[in-house]
Write an enzyme that holds these catalytic residues in place. Structure first.
Site, PDB file in Angstrom:
ATOM      1  CB  SER A   1    -102.539 -39.059  -0.007  1.00 42.07           C
ATOM      2  OG  SER A   1    -101.861 -38.183  -0.712  1.00 42.07           O
ATOM      3  CE  LYS A   2     -98.971 -45.639   0.784  1.00 42.37           C
ATOM      4  NZ  LYS A   2     -98.722 -45.756   2.106  1.00 42.37           N
ATOM      5  NE  ARG A   3    -101.314 -35.911  -3.767  1.00 39.90           N
ATOM      6  CZ  ARG A   3    -101.595 -34.803  -3.090  1.00 39.90           C
ATOM      7  NH1 ARG A   3    -100.676 -33.896  -3.275  1.00 39.90           N
ATOM      8  NH2 ARG A   3    -102.603 -34.782  -2.361  1.00 39.90           N
ATOM      9  CG  HIS A   4     -99.308 -34.836   2.018  1.00 45.54           C
ATOM     10  ND1 HIS A   4    -100.597 -35.449   1.548  1.00 45.54           N
ATOM     11  CD2 HIS A   4     -99.564 -33.632   1.627  1.00 45.54           C
ATOM     12  CE1 HIS A   4    -101.272 -34.466   1.070  1.00 45.54           C
ATOM     13  NE2 HIS A   4    -100.662 -33.448   1.189  1.00 45.54           N
ATOM     14  N   GLY A   5     -95.915 -38.179   2.100  1.00 42.00           N
ATOM     15  CA  GLY A   5     -94.769 -38.951   2.848  1.00 42.00           C
ATOM     16  C   GLY A   5     -95.222 -40.282   3.452  1.00 42.00           C
TER      17      GLY A   5
END
Ligand code: GLU
Length: 489
Positions: free
Chosen positions: A251-255
């Site tokens: 997800s976005k959290r990972h980049g």
């Protein structure tokens, strides 16, 4: 879609697969991988790769969101073989299929209101529909219709079980007692995803459904619809999700997760095809580099791994560097020229380099950089004289005894060299190193720092040749002045 097309595709034995994204505003790399696996499977089998835009959520499905999908697929050369199918244009077909199921006894009208459903669920603690309306008499139904009561259409789940062979997960079986009489048409008349996907896949003549395994649990329900409609059931292959390094869903959290971000960051389409092609699929060996042609030749569903694949940022970055190293200038010339202009307007470069200068820098550095733009940022010394020198490098390489004299003599040597090719430059440096009884490193490091401002880079001799004699001599003199001004302070 015309009925004849549907039938002919089914009888011809041709493989037909589809990518069916919902336009949500970005094209997730996981979606692209699904598209790619479908595309590879189609190409491998001389079949057709189709695209269906699942745009029934009118609020989210803006033309912009649809363009994001089309642009992303075009960038990767993954456009479908036929015109895209828009699910929102097929609602009449979905409704007609539900009506047919009603007429044939595979579906029934449910007049329960959301409040009634909620109340009964709470009382019983059972979240499956209690089939209240399946037990209505014909007279009761007619009365409710006459009273204008709204109704949904629910499937009437038969007895028995649903089993299918998933190409990735193997034999799957579900008892029908575990399947709810799910809704086909909502009270407002809108078809559900479950119905639409089956009607569309059947009409498009889809032979193999390859999709994310978040849809695995939908499959038994969809098979019930195929059965009720008397349509051929396709093969299914559910591809495990992509995880981040922490083994949570990517997800976005990972980049970066959208393909547009990768494109804008300077990744090449070849990189993404190679990277995503090997993300959760393997040709049976542990190669890192694979071309689109080889992927097509080797792709099969049995090579899809049943455990989730982990997205490794460092690996995709490394891979991009590998592809840049294999890329000829002609292929990236236009892009590099645009990036050079951008770098000049952003002040990274003092002027826009000409094509020859860019080509020289490209040929020297393409195997060392990870992104096209690195040429004008990390390697901008190829185009502008350094105005600062790396601090650590200054202490290590400039502030040493003899450096000023060495640089002075080398600048003079360079001025009088017959030619300024790497071999001549190297010979001149080695000759002086011998004469002064110092290691060549003692000359190479200060020269590099003087000419680039940094301590790392390509081979020094090649770099000096690429910069050219005038630039090199000028930069050495600039560095000498700088060192002297430092000593005078
Ligand atoms: N539109 C669905 C999604 O984006 C895919 C449906 C399917 O592949 O069957 O998850």
């Amino acid at each position: 879609m015309a009925k004849s097309a549907e039938n002919s595709s089914l009888t011809s034995g041709e493989v037909r697969v589809r990518f069916a994204p919902s336009p949500t505003g970005d094209l997730h790399v996981g979606g692209v991988r699904t598209a790619l696996f479908n595309y590879l499977f189609a190409r491998h089998n001389n079949g057709k790769f189709l695209l269906r835009i699942e745009d029934t959520d009118r609020k989210r499905s803006t033309p912009e969101a649809i363009n994001v999908i089309l642009d992303g697929l075009a960038w990767l050369d993954l456009l479908p073989d036929e015109e895209p199918v828009y699910q929102s244009k097929r609602i009449e077909r979905h409704i007609a299929a539900a009506q047919k199921m009603l007429e044939d006894g595979y579906a029934y009208r449910c007049f329960c209101t959301p409040d009634e459903l909620e109340e009964r669920r709470r009382a019983s603690g059972d979240y499956m529909y209690d089939r209240h309306c399946l037990n209505l008499t014909e007279a009761e139904i007619q009365q409710k219709l006459a009273d204008g009561e709204k109704f949904a259409l629910r499937i009437r789940v038969p007895e028995g079980r649903v089993s299918f062979d998933d190409g990735v997960h193997g034999g799957m079986q579900v008892a029908c007692t575990e399947i709810d009489d799910f809704i086909l048409l909502r009270r407002n008349g809108a078809p559900t995803y479950m119905l639409a996907v089956v009607v569309d896949d059947a009409d498009m003549g889809i032979t193999h459904v390859i999709r994310g395994d978040d849809h695995l649990s939908n499959t038994p329900k969809q098979i019930l619809i195929y059965r009720a409609l008397g349509k051929r059931i396709p093969e299914f292959a559910h591809v495990p999700l992509i995880l981040g390094k922490d083994r949570k869903r990517l997800s976005k959290r990972h980049g970066a997760t959208s393909i547009t971000e990768y494109r804008d960051a300077g990744y090449l389409p070849e990189t993404m095809i190679n990277f995503l092609g090997l993300l959760g699929w393997s040709p049976g060996d542990d190669r890192d580099i694979i071309s689109r042609r080889e992927l097509i030749e080797l792709f099969d569903i049995s090579g899809i791994q049943s455990k989730a694949a982990v997205f490794d940022d460092a690996r995709v970055r490394w891979l991009n560097g590998q592809y840049l190293g294999m890329t000829d200038y002609g292929k990236v010339e236009g892009k590099l020229e645009r990036l050079a202009e951008d770098a000049a307007s952003a002040g990274e470069l003092t002027e826009v380099p000409d094509s020859k200068e860019i080509k020289t820098a490209w040929d020297l550095l393409k195997t060392r950089i990870h992104f096209l733009n690195d040429l004008f940022t990390d390697c901008r010394y190829m185009f502008r004289d350094p105005d600062v020198y790396d601090g650590k490098g200054v202490r290590k390489h400039f502030l040493q005894n003899g450096v000023v004299d060495h640089l002075q003599v080398l600048a003079d040597d360079f001025s009088s060299l017959g030619d300024f090719r790497a071999a001549s430059v190297e010979a001149a440096i080695r000759k002086r190193a011998e004469e002064w009884e110092v290691s060549t490193g003692k000359l190479i490091h200060p020269l590099r720092l003087a000419c680039s401002g940094v301590t790392g880079g390509p081979g020094l001799f090649e770099m000096l040749e690429a910069l050219g004699r005038d630039t090199v001599v000028r930069r050495i003199n600039n560095a000498l002045n700088w060192i002297k001004s430092l000593n005078n302070k």
